[in-house]
Design an enzyme around this catalytic site. Structure first.
Site, short mmCIF file in Angstrom:
data_model
loop_
_atom_site.label_atom_id
_atom_site.label_comp_id
_atom_site.label_asym_id
_atom_site.label_seq_id
_atom_site.Cartn_x
_atom_site.Cartn_y
_atom_site.Cartn_z
N LYS A 299 -4.21 -0.11 -4.08
CA LYS A 299 -5.24 0.91 -4.04
C LYS A 299 -4.68 2.20 -4.63
O LYS A 299 -3.61 2.66 -4.23
CB LYS A 299 -5.68 1.13 -2.60
CG LYS A 299 -6.64 2.28 -2.40
CD LYS A 299 -7.11 2.30 -0.97
CE LYS A 299 -7.79 3.59 -0.63
NZ LYS A 299 -8.36 3.58 0.71
C1 R5P Z 1 -6.09 6.17 2.32
O1 R5P Z 1 -4.94 6.25 2.65
C2 R5P Z 1 -7.16 6.88 3.04
O2 R5P Z 1 -6.91 6.79 4.36
C3 R5P Z 1 -8.55 6.40 2.70
O3 R5P Z 1 -8.74 5.07 3.09
C4 R5P Z 1 -8.82 6.51 1.25
O4 R5P Z 1 -8.47 7.76 0.80
C5 R5P Z 1 -10.25 6.12 0.86
O5 R5P Z 1 -11.13 7.01 1.33
P1 R5P Z 1 -11.80 8.12 0.40
O6 R5P Z 1 -12.73 7.39 -0.53
O7 R5P Z 1 -12.50 8.99 1.35
O8 R5P Z 1 -10.71 8.80 -0.38
#
Ligand code: R5P
Length: 292
Positions: A203
């Site tokens: 990710k």
């Molecule tokens: C990752 O480490 C975060 O905890 C979130 O899961 C990630 O940033 C995804 O969320 P957002 O789309 O709000 O950035």
């Protein structure tokens, strides 16, 4: 460590020649064991190899910020539109109905909130991930952060060791500290380090030159949504990422902080699985919002 002097700048990304997949829709996953593939196939649609993951793990660092104050009220009604839920084990056990048929990417590193994201995390016991029937384990990696890179890379390869033992894929989550430049060169480094250390999914964040990040990472990439932006912009972000090779999004704030989260997640889903362009998806968002 190889001598870095005179290293050739990366350029041979073969953008027009995607990495081959054999008998399985996700790149880099053809040689995995049955259980690992079966879990990945629950997260990523076998029809198109893509996934709409809904992230709501923010509270473990940020507390009850906007949109995740009451996950039972804000997130649970959205689960029917998502392919996968990313959350912590605390929220999973306390709030998510076990009858809900959704694979869980379990946030599997735990730590303090003291130094924002680049904290001193440790990996939870894999037996607990098995106990909650996790489809994947997510572990954050802070590439380039002198204080925490070694610890977080160790967390990743520990999670990979136990994930391989029990057939649970591991998602490496690239953290970005304030001192790190959010450019393609950095994300190529961070995603590749995750993959080389055994992550089955990575990710990361969308950036200019994203197609080179995807090309240089031998396993599927999903993007985080990042901070809240207008809905049309978030749909454009998802569209660009998918067009440039992402296998999906793991989106949080741009869904649950939307003026209409249910409409937004359905519009994001249309980009990911139905080939909607940003304008079409935004029209869908507006139509659904108007008809609520
Ligand atoms: C990752 O480490 C975060 O905890 C979130 O899961 C990630 O940033 C995804 O969320 P957002 O789309 O709000 O950035």
């Amino acid at each position: 460590m190889p001598d870095m002097d005179n290293f050739k700048e990366a350029e041979a990304f073969g953008i027009d020649t995607p990495q081959k997949t054999i008998g399985f829709p996700l790149k880099g996953c053809s040689n995995l064991d049955w259980g690992m593939k079966n879990r990945l196939a629950r997260i990523f649609s076998p029809k198109d190899g893509r996934s709409l993951m809904l992230a709501c793990d923010h509270g473990f660092i940020m507390g009850p910020t906007g949109g995740v104050e009451r996950i039972d009220l804000s997130i649970v009604p959205l689960l029917k539109y998502a392919d996968c839920l990313m959350c912590t084990r605390g929220v999973l056990r306390a709030v998510i109905p076990p009858t809900q048929d959704i694979p869980v990417c379990l946030r599997s590193d735990a730590g303090t909130s003291v130094t924002t994201e680049l904290n001193d995390n440790v990996v939870i016991d894999v037996q607990d991930a098995i106990r909650v029937n996790a489809a994947a384990m997510a572990v954050m990696v802070a590439v380039g952060d002198a204080a925490t890179e070694a610890k977080t890379v160790a967390n990743l390869y520990h999670a990979v060791d136990v994930g391989q033992r029990y057939g649970i894929p591991v998602m490496g989550v690239t953290a970005v500290g304030k001192q790190m430049t959010r450019d393609a060169r950095y994300f190529r480094l961070a995603t590749r380090i995750c993959a080389e250390n055994g992550a089955n999914i990575v990710k990361t964040y969308y950036t200019e030159g994203f197609e080179t990040v995807v090309a240089a990472c031998p396993v599927p990439i999903v993007i985080a949504g990042g901070k809240k932006v207008p809905e049309r912009d978030a749909l454009e972000l998802a569209y660009r990422a998918i067009s440039e090779g992402a296998a999906g999004v793991d989106m949080g704030r741009n869904v649950f902080q939307s003026t209409n989260p249910a409409a937004m997640i359905r519009a994001v889903g249309a980009v990911i699985h139905r080939g909607f362009k940003p304008d079409e998806a935004y029209q869908m968002f507006q139509d659904l919002s108007a008809s609520k």
